[in-house]
Motif scaffolding. Structure first.
Motif, short mmCIF file in Angstrom:
data_model
loop_
_atom_site.label_atom_id
_atom_site.label_comp_id
_atom_site.label_asym_id
_atom_site.label_seq_id
_atom_site.Cartn_x
_atom_site.Cartn_y
_atom_site.Cartn_z
N LYS A 180 -1.26 -48.45 -26.41
CA LYS A 180 -1.27 -48.55 -27.67
C LYS A 180 -1.08 -47.28 -28.35
CE LYS A 180 -5.59 -49.30 -29.63
NZ LYS A 180 -6.91 -49.98 -29.90
N LYS A 181 -1.77 -46.18 -27.77
CA LYS A 181 -1.81 -44.68 -28.37
C LYS A 181 -0.31 -44.36 -28.41
CE LYS A 181 -6.41 -44.02 -26.89
NZ LYS A 181 -7.37 -43.25 -25.79
N ASP A 182 0.48 -44.82 -27.78
CA ASP A 182 1.93 -43.93 -27.71
C ASP A 182 2.85 -44.87 -28.25
OD1 ASP A 182 0.68 -42.12 -26.12
OD2 ASP A 182 0.80 -43.18 -24.03
N LEU A 193 2.47 -47.31 -34.29
CA LEU A 193 1.28 -46.66 -34.51
C LEU A 193 1.84 -45.28 -35.28
CD1 LEU A 193 -1.59 -46.32 -34.60
CD2 LEU A 193 -1.78 -45.25 -32.38
N ASP A 194 2.78 -44.71 -34.76
CA ASP A 194 3.22 -43.41 -35.40
C ASP A 194 3.86 -43.64 -36.48
OD1 ASP A 194 2.65 -41.95 -33.16
OD2 ASP A 194 4.61 -41.96 -32.26
N GLU A 223 -4.69 -50.41 -23.72
CA GLU A 223 -5.10 -49.37 -24.72
C GLU A 223 -4.59 -48.03 -24.70
OE1 GLU A 223 -7.87 -49.78 -26.98
OE2 GLU A 223 -7.40 -51.91 -26.56
N LYS A 224 -4.24 -47.57 -23.47
CA LYS A 224 -3.40 -46.48 -23.30
C LYS A 224 -1.97 -46.52 -24.00
CE LYS A 224 -1.97 -43.04 -19.80
NZ LYS A 224 -1.67 -42.58 -18.45
N ARG A 273 -3.94 -52.63 -33.02
CA ARG A 273 -4.56 -53.80 -32.02
C ARG A 273 -3.97 -55.01 -32.01
NH1 ARG A 273 -7.73 -57.47 -32.35
NH2 ARG A 273 -8.24 -57.06 -34.53
N GLU A 292 -5.46 -48.44 -37.36
CA GLU A 292 -5.98 -48.94 -35.76
C GLU A 292 -6.19 -50.36 -35.33
OE1 GLU A 292 -9.30 -46.48 -35.34
OE2 GLU A 292 -8.00 -44.46 -34.64
#
Length: 206
Positions: free
Chosen positions: A191-193, A197-198, A188-189, A85, A81
């Protein structure tokens, strides 16, 4: 008969020794998971990031802040995480790039490089995207990752509203993740997609 007795006796000892392991298997697993081999995980991450995202210098300072009591999986997720960032907030600005040798240009290049009143992209835009992609050797200008031509994003360093044209010096090649970050109104939104990250989450020990 004597051999049979010894076999039964030692077999019973082995069975009895395994019973505590079975009873406390969950606790043993927790203790092992807490300790784990975080160094191997970090070494693998560093090698992966250096190879796939060479333009971003990731740091692992968060490792020093991790709670030793946490499970290995928890530590891995916290590290990933933090890397996500860093990837999202990596400082970068779209800027003009080097040109392409004249012998690699086509007859309508100069004519279609100028911004038109209707602000439409020129008919040879796919050709310009490919030329810029070849110039970058398929690498994202922001993070350095390899990207296929079909997946690459071609953005203008100087936007049309600011008078930017379609000359190759003004065309920047980005991967999908970096293009989404540049265009994002909510990092921030976004980043999750991200694919970034996956891909890293697949390295977590489950």
């Amino acid at each position: 008969m004597f051999l049979d007795f010894k076999f039964v006796f030692f077999g019973s000892l082995v069975t009895l020794s395994l019973i505590p392991l079975y009873i406390y298997r969950k606790e043993i697993y927790k203790r092992f998971s807490k300790k784990g081999n975080l160094k191997v995980f970090i070494k693998d991450l560093k090698a992966y990031l250096t190879y796939n995202y060479p333009k971003i210098n990731f740091n692992f300072d968060i490792v020093e802040k991790l709670d030793e009591k946490d499970l290995l999986k928890t530590k891995q997720i916290l590290i990933i995480e933090d890397l996500a960032r860093q990837f999202v907030y990596f400082e970068y600005e779209l800027s003009t790039q080097k040109g392409v040798p004249k012998e690699k240009l086509w007859s309508s290049y100069d004519q279609n490089s100028t911004l038109h009143k209707d602000n439409k992209f020129p008919i040879d835009w796919p050709q310009r995207k490919e030329a810029a992609w070849n110039r970058e050797e398929g690498n994202c200008n922001r993070c350095g990752t390899k990207t296929k031509l079909v997946d690459a994003n071609a953005l203008l360093a100087k936007q049309m509203k600011n008078g930017g044209g379609f000359n190759l010096e003004n065309v920047v090649i980005l991967c999908n993740d970096c293009a989404r970050i540049i265009k994002s109104q909510n990092l921030e939104k976004t980043k999750k997609d991200l694919n970034f990250l996956d891909k890293l989450m697949k390295k977590v020990s489950y």
